[in-house]
Design a protein around this motif. Structure first.
Motif, PDB file in Angstrom:
ATOM      1  N   ILE A 153     -26.639  17.954  18.228  1.00  0.00           N
ATOM      2  CA  ILE A 153     -27.247  16.627  18.184  1.00  0.00           C
ATOM      3  C   ILE A 153     -27.524  16.189  19.617  1.00  0.00           C
ATOM      4  CG2 ILE A 153     -26.854  14.199  17.569  1.00  0.00           C
ATOM      5  CD1 ILE A 153     -24.879  15.305  15.394  1.00  0.00           C
ATOM      6  N   LYS A 154     -28.765  15.782  19.901  1.00  0.00           N
ATOM      7  CA  LYS A 154     -29.133  15.391  21.266  1.00  0.00           C
ATOM      8  C   LYS A 154     -28.427  14.094  21.671  1.00  0.00           C
ATOM      9  CE  LYS A 154     -33.591  15.835  20.368  1.00  0.00           C
ATOM     10  NZ  LYS A 154     -35.073  15.857  20.530  1.00  0.00           N
ATOM     11  N   LEU A 155     -27.816  14.125  22.887  1.00  0.00           N
ATOM     12  CA  LEU A 155     -26.974  13.017  23.327  1.00  0.00           C
ATOM     13  C   LEU A 155     -27.132  12.775  24.820  1.00  0.00           C
ATOM     14  CD1 LEU A 155     -24.497  11.036  22.835  1.00  0.00           C
ATOM     15  CD2 LEU A 155     -23.042  12.989  23.441  1.00  0.00           C
ATOM     16  N   LEU A 156     -27.280  11.490  25.192  1.00  0.00           N
ATOM     17  CA  LEU A 156     -27.238  11.088  26.601  1.00  0.00           C
ATOM     18  C   LEU A 156     -26.014  10.201  26.790  1.00  0.00           C
ATOM     19  CD1 LEU A 156     -28.552  10.903  29.457  1.00  0.00           C
ATOM     20  CD2 LEU A 156     -29.668   8.797  28.660  1.00  0.00           C
ATOM     21  N   LEU A 157     -25.126  10.610  27.683  1.00  0.00           N
ATOM     22  CA  LEU A 157     -23.918   9.843  27.993  1.00  0.00           C
ATOM     23  C   LEU A 157     -24.092   9.101  29.313  1.00  0.00           C
ATOM     24  CD1 LEU A 157     -21.234  12.558  27.221  1.00  0.00           C
ATOM     25  CD2 LEU A 157     -21.715  10.535  25.840  1.00  0.00           C
ATOM     26  N   SER A 158     -23.513   7.890  29.390  1.00  0.00           N
ATOM     27  CA  SER A 158     -23.462   7.148  30.650  1.00  0.00           C
ATOM     28  C   SER A 158     -22.009   6.781  30.905  1.00  0.00           C
ATOM     29  CB  SER A 158     -24.329   5.882  30.554  1.00  0.00           C
ATOM     30  OG  SER A 158     -24.220   5.128  31.744  1.00  0.00           O
ATOM     31  N   SER A 409     -26.040  14.813  35.535  1.00  0.00           N
ATOM     32  CA  SER A 409     -27.339  15.299  36.015  1.00  0.00           C
ATOM     33  C   SER A 409     -27.872  14.387  37.112  1.00  0.00           C
ATOM     34  CB  SER A 409     -28.344  15.346  34.859  1.00  0.00           C
ATOM     35  OG  SER A 409     -27.908  16.232  33.862  1.00  0.00           O
ATOM     36  N   HIS A 410     -27.547  13.094  37.014  1.00  0.00           N
ATOM     37  CA  HIS A 410     -27.968  12.127  38.034  1.00  0.00           C
ATOM     38  C   HIS A 410     -26.866  11.085  38.219  1.00  0.00           C
ATOM     39  CE1 HIS A 410     -32.065  13.674  38.046  1.00  0.00           C
ATOM     40  NE2 HIS A 410     -32.082  13.575  36.726  1.00  0.00           N
ATOM     41  N   VAL A 411     -26.650  10.659  39.463  1.00  0.00           N
ATOM     42  CA  VAL A 411     -25.741   9.551  39.764  1.00  0.00           C
ATOM     43  C   VAL A 411     -26.583   8.424  40.352  1.00  0.00           C
ATOM     44  CG1 VAL A 411     -23.751   8.764  41.094  1.00  0.00           C
ATOM     45  CG2 VAL A 411     -23.795  11.096  40.186  1.00  0.00           C
ATOM     46  N   PHE A 412     -26.548   7.256  39.726  1.00  0.00           N
ATOM     47  CA  PHE A 412     -27.377   6.122  40.135  1.00  0.00           C
ATOM     48  C   PHE A 412     -26.533   5.062  40.844  1.00  0.00           C
ATOM     49  CE2 PHE A 412     -29.509   8.052  36.484  1.00  0.00           C
ATOM     50  CZ  PHE A 412     -30.830   8.118  36.908  1.00  0.00           C
ATOM     51  N   SER A 413     -27.199   4.223  41.617  1.00  0.00           N
ATOM     52  CA  SER A 413     -26.515   3.120  42.297  1.00  0.00           C
ATOM     53  C   SER A 413     -26.112   2.065  41.267  1.00  0.00           C
ATOM     54  CB  SER A 413     -27.428   2.498  43.357  1.00  0.00           C
ATOM     55  OG  SER A 413     -28.408   1.683  42.726  1.00  0.00           O
ATOM     56  N   LEU A 414     -25.323   1.091  41.714  1.00  0.00           N
ATOM     57  CA  LEU A 414     -24.913   0.013  40.806  1.00  0.00           C
ATOM     58  C   LEU A 414     -26.037  -0.981  40.566  1.00  0.00           C
ATOM     59  CD1 LEU A 414     -21.257  -0.712  42.040  1.00  0.00           C
ATOM     60  CD2 LEU A 414     -22.054   0.864  40.262  1.00  0.00           C
ATOM     61  N   THR A 415     -27.119  -0.856  41.343  1.00  0.00           N
ATOM     62  CA  THR A 415     -28.325  -1.670  41.105  1.00  0.00           C
ATOM     63  C   THR A 415     -29.529  -0.727  40.995  1.00  0.00           C
ATOM     64  OG1 THR A 415     -28.557  -1.979  43.501  1.00  0.00           O
ATOM     65  CG2 THR A 415     -27.431  -3.733  42.252  1.00  0.00           C
ATOM     66  N   ALA A 418     -35.109   0.498  37.315  1.00  0.00           N
ATOM     67  CA  ALA A 418     -35.307   0.802  35.889  1.00  0.00           C
ATOM     68  C   ALA A 418     -36.298   1.947  35.686  1.00  0.00           C
ATOM     69  CB  ALA A 418     -35.770  -0.444  35.152  1.00  0.00           C
ATOM     70  N   ASP A 419     -37.411   1.912  36.386  1.00  0.00           N
ATOM     71  CA  ASP A 419     -38.435   2.951  36.207  1.00  0.00           C
ATOM     72  C   ASP A 419     -37.907   4.323  36.625  1.00  0.00           C
ATOM     73  OD1 ASP A 419     -40.206   1.079  35.257  1.00  0.00           O
ATOM     74  OD2 ASP A 419     -41.165   0.744  37.207  1.00  0.00           O
ATOM     75  N   ASP A 420     -37.107   4.333  37.698  1.00  0.00           N
ATOM     76  CA  ASP A 420     -36.515   5.588  38.177  1.00  0.00           C
ATOM     77  C   ASP A 420     -35.560   6.164  37.128  1.00  0.00           C
ATOM     78  OD1 ASP A 420     -35.863   7.604  40.193  1.00  0.00           O
ATOM     79  OD2 ASP A 420     -33.930   6.577  40.360  1.00  0.00           O
ATOM     80  N   VAL A 421     -34.754   5.283  36.543  1.00  0.00           N
ATOM     81  CA  VAL A 421     -33.812   5.740  35.509  1.00  0.00           C
ATOM     82  C   VAL A 421     -34.571   6.336  34.329  1.00  0.00           C
ATOM     83  CG1 VAL A 421     -32.064   5.000  33.836  1.00  0.00           C
ATOM     84  CG2 VAL A 421     -31.998   4.106  36.173  1.00  0.00           C
ATOM     85  N   VAL A 422     -35.560   5.615  33.849  1.00  0.00           N
ATOM     86  CA  VAL A 422     -36.338   6.091  32.678  1.00  0.00           C
ATOM     87  C   VAL A 422     -36.980   7.440  32.966  1.00  0.00           C
ATOM     88  CG1 VAL A 422     -38.396   5.632  31.271  1.00  0.00           C
ATOM     89  CG2 VAL A 422     -36.746   3.807  31.667  1.00  0.00           C
ATOM     90  N   ALA A 423     -37.617   7.566  34.121  1.00  0.00           N
ATOM     91  CA  ALA A 423     -38.301   8.819  34.450  1.00  0.00           C
ATOM     92  C   ALA A 423     -37.317   9.989  34.496  1.00  0.00           C
ATOM     93  CB  ALA A 423     -39.003   8.675  35.809  1.00  0.00           C
ATOM     94  N   LYS A 424     -36.162   9.761  35.074  1.00  0.00           N
ATOM     95  CA  LYS A 424     -35.187  10.857  35.227  1.00  0.00           C
ATOM     96  C   LYS A 424     -34.522  11.244  33.907  1.00  0.00           C
ATOM     97  CE  LYS A 424     -34.296  10.445  40.158  1.00  0.00           C
ATOM     98  NZ  LYS A 424     -33.490   9.850  41.233  1.00  0.00           N
ATOM     99  N   VAL A 425     -34.225  10.263  33.065  1.00  0.00           N
ATOM    100  CA  VAL A 425     -33.567  10.615  31.800  1.00  0.00           C
ATOM    101  C   VAL A 425     -34.554  11.258  30.832  1.00  0.00           C
ATOM    102  CG1 VAL A 425     -31.692   8.958  32.017  1.00  0.00           C
ATOM    103  CG2 VAL A 425     -33.786   8.279  30.829  1.00  0.00           C
ATOM    104  N   GLU A 426     -35.795  10.807  30.869  1.00  0.00           N
ATOM    105  CA  GLU A 426     -36.820  11.441  30.016  1.00  0.00           C
ATOM    106  C   GLU A 426     -36.995  12.907  30.405  1.00  0.00           C
ATOM    107  OE1 GLU A 426     -39.782   7.858  28.520  1.00  0.00           O
ATOM    108  OE2 GLU A 426     -40.383   9.071  30.266  1.00  0.00           O
ATOM    109  N   ALA A 427     -36.970  13.181  31.716  1.00  0.00           N
ATOM    110  CA  ALA A 427     -37.143  14.552  32.187  1.00  0.00           C
ATOM    111  C   ALA A 427     -36.013  15.469  31.729  1.00  0.00           C
ATOM    112  CB  ALA A 427     -37.244  14.558  33.715  1.00  0.00           C
ATOM    113  N   LEU A 428     -34.828  14.903  31.518  1.00  0.00           N
ATOM    114  CA  LEU A 428     -33.686  15.722  31.069  1.00  0.00           C
ATOM    115  C   LEU A 428     -33.916  16.331  29.695  1.00  0.00           C
ATOM    116  CD1 LEU A 428     -30.636  13.473  32.107  1.00  0.00           C
ATOM    117  CD2 LEU A 428     -31.461  15.543  33.245  1.00  0.00           C
ATOM    118  N   PHE A 429     -34.705  15.641  28.870  1.00  0.00           N
ATOM    119  CA  PHE A 429     -34.905  16.095  27.506  1.00  0.00           C
ATOM    120  C   PHE A 429     -36.349  16.533  27.236  1.00  0.00           C
ATOM    121  CE2 PHE A 429     -31.178  13.391  27.409  1.00  0.00           C
ATOM    122  CZ  PHE A 429     -30.301  14.102  26.607  1.00  0.00           C
TER     123      PHE A 429
END
Length: 430
Positions: A153-158, A409-415, A418-429
């Protein structure tokens, strides 16, 4: 797999009582004008517990599931001898969620979060092509990772970077499971924020947390295990809480069991506990406030760093929502208790000595609260008491094993952007 047909149920809005059909992943009643949980109403009113070979799904009559997934285990309840004698309790029952094959407990992630994961993932449509998103302080992530890996089952964890040591496994995971993190210094709330940004992409869908009836009804199997073992509804229920979702689930199970008619008509007093100094629900409860009190963000993060039981560090719990923990405590005559790190460590050691197995810090907090409640004369020695040990057996499970750790796969800052997060998580799948 055993013969299985999807469970028959409807949903009910706690605030209004409106009953309606589940559209598959309904998390709230769109017609309700105020924040409210929804509950399951099962067609089967008297639960028929299946054989142990069904794993968690032995309680499938009261789980909102479409299928059975492989690899599950149910909570195990037994009557305590040694801890009970130490505390002077005649009827102390321990509901054990973890790894201890000697008593038939085989949760290999060693946490009752498996009860959530096997229920939530079995509620999902087998043919869903979207990616499930789960934010976690650690144990929930480990449980969902195992279930999704084993069942493709496809899963993204944070998960916060400070909690990554919780993501241990006995073997490498299926690549359908991916992990992102917020940088060091972040907490569970930051991980939730990061997951919310990922959910801006249509590729993903939210697990839903406390709003997901499958999560709560999965956790409720702890009470179903206890009651069907004891033969009656307990007088007291002890558990440490981060969000309070497990205690809400216990209350809901209690109501179903009263309706069942075979286990008594009493309501368990929910005795829930937090790990000091991180005690926002304790503070709100002491003030008799349905709303959480103001909690400075920086102080909250510092308090989280201090506590041993990191899994109890939810800053935005389902406390005041209709049907949430505040209502559960009011309805059951319950209370919010507190244990320090020192008290929890002492209780962990006591449990290990008397019951013969290691337990997690959160379970240590619950045990410490029981010890104190007994010492304060709050518990009748004749009362039937359920102690929910929410995680245990990690030392035993890890013995002589070489472990594998899931890396982000990626470590993001505390701020994060949004666009960067979306682009990177989409690329993972992709």
């Amino acid at each position: 797999m055993k013969e299985f047909k999807p469970t028959d149920y409807t949903l009910e809005c706690v605030a209004t009582g409106r009953e309606f059909a589940d559209e598959g992943w309904t998390l709230s009643d769109r017609e309700c004008k105020k924040p409210s949980l929804v509950r399951t109403k099962y067609a089967v009113k008297q639960i028929d517990v299946k054989p142990d070979s069904f794993g968690l799904y032995k309680f499938c009559d009261w789980l909102p599931v479409k299928r059975m997934l492989k690899g599950s285990s149910a909570p195990v309840t037994y009557k305590s001898k040694n801890l009970a004698a130490h505390l002077g309790l005649k009827n102390l029952y321990i509901t054990f969620n973890g790894y201890n094959p000697a008593i038939g407990a085989n949760m290999t992630t060693c946490s009752f979060k498996e009860t959530e994961a096997y229920s939530v993932c079995a509620r999902a449509d087998e043919n869903c092509d979207k990616v499930l998103v789960v934010a976690s302080a650690g144990n929930t992530a480990r449980a969902f990772a195992k279930v999704c890996s084993d069942n493709n089952i496809k899963l993204l964890l944070s998960v916060p970077a400070d909690n990554l040591d919780a993501l241990w496994f006995e073997k490498p995971l299926n690549p359908c499971v991916k992990l992102i993190s917020c940088e060091k210094g972040g907490d569970y709330f930051d991980a939730i924020h990061l997951s919310d940004l990922a959910l801006r992409s249509p590729m993903f869908y939210a697990e839903g947390g406390a709003k997901n009836v499958a999560r709560r009804d999965g956790m409720a199997t702890t009470v179903l295990s206890a009651v069907t073992t004891i033969g009656r509804i307990p007088d007291y229920y002890f558990q440490a809480v981060g969000s309070g979702t497990g205690a809400i689930a216990a209350w809901e199970a209690n109501m179903r069991l009263i309706e069942d008619g075979r286990f008594g008509s009493n309501t368990m007093k929910l005795m829930v506990s937090q790990n000091a100094p991180f005690v926002p629900m304790y503070d709100a409860w002491r003030a008799d406030s349905r709303e959480m009190l103001p909690y400075d963000e920086n102080k909250a993060r510092r308090d989280v760093e201090i506590i041993d039981a990191k899994v109890l560090s939810n800053r935005k719990p389902p406390y005041g929502i209709c049907g949430g923990l505040y209502d559960a405590l009011k309805a059951t005559g319950g209370d919010v208790l507190v244990a320090t790190n020192a008290q929890a460590r002492k209780a962990k050691q006591l449990f290990h000595e008397l019951e013969g197995i290691d337990i997690y810090s959160a379970a240590g907090v619950a045990t410490a609260s029981l010890v104190k409640a007994v010492a304060d004369g709050r518990i009748d020695p004749e009362a039937t008491v359920m102690l929910n040990i929410t995680g245990a057996g990690e030392e035993l499970f890890k013995r002589d094993k070489e472990l594998w750790y899931l890396k982000p796969s990626h470590v993001f800052s505390l701020t994060p952007d949004a666009d960067d997060v979306v682009a990177k998580v989409e690329a993972l799948f992709a």
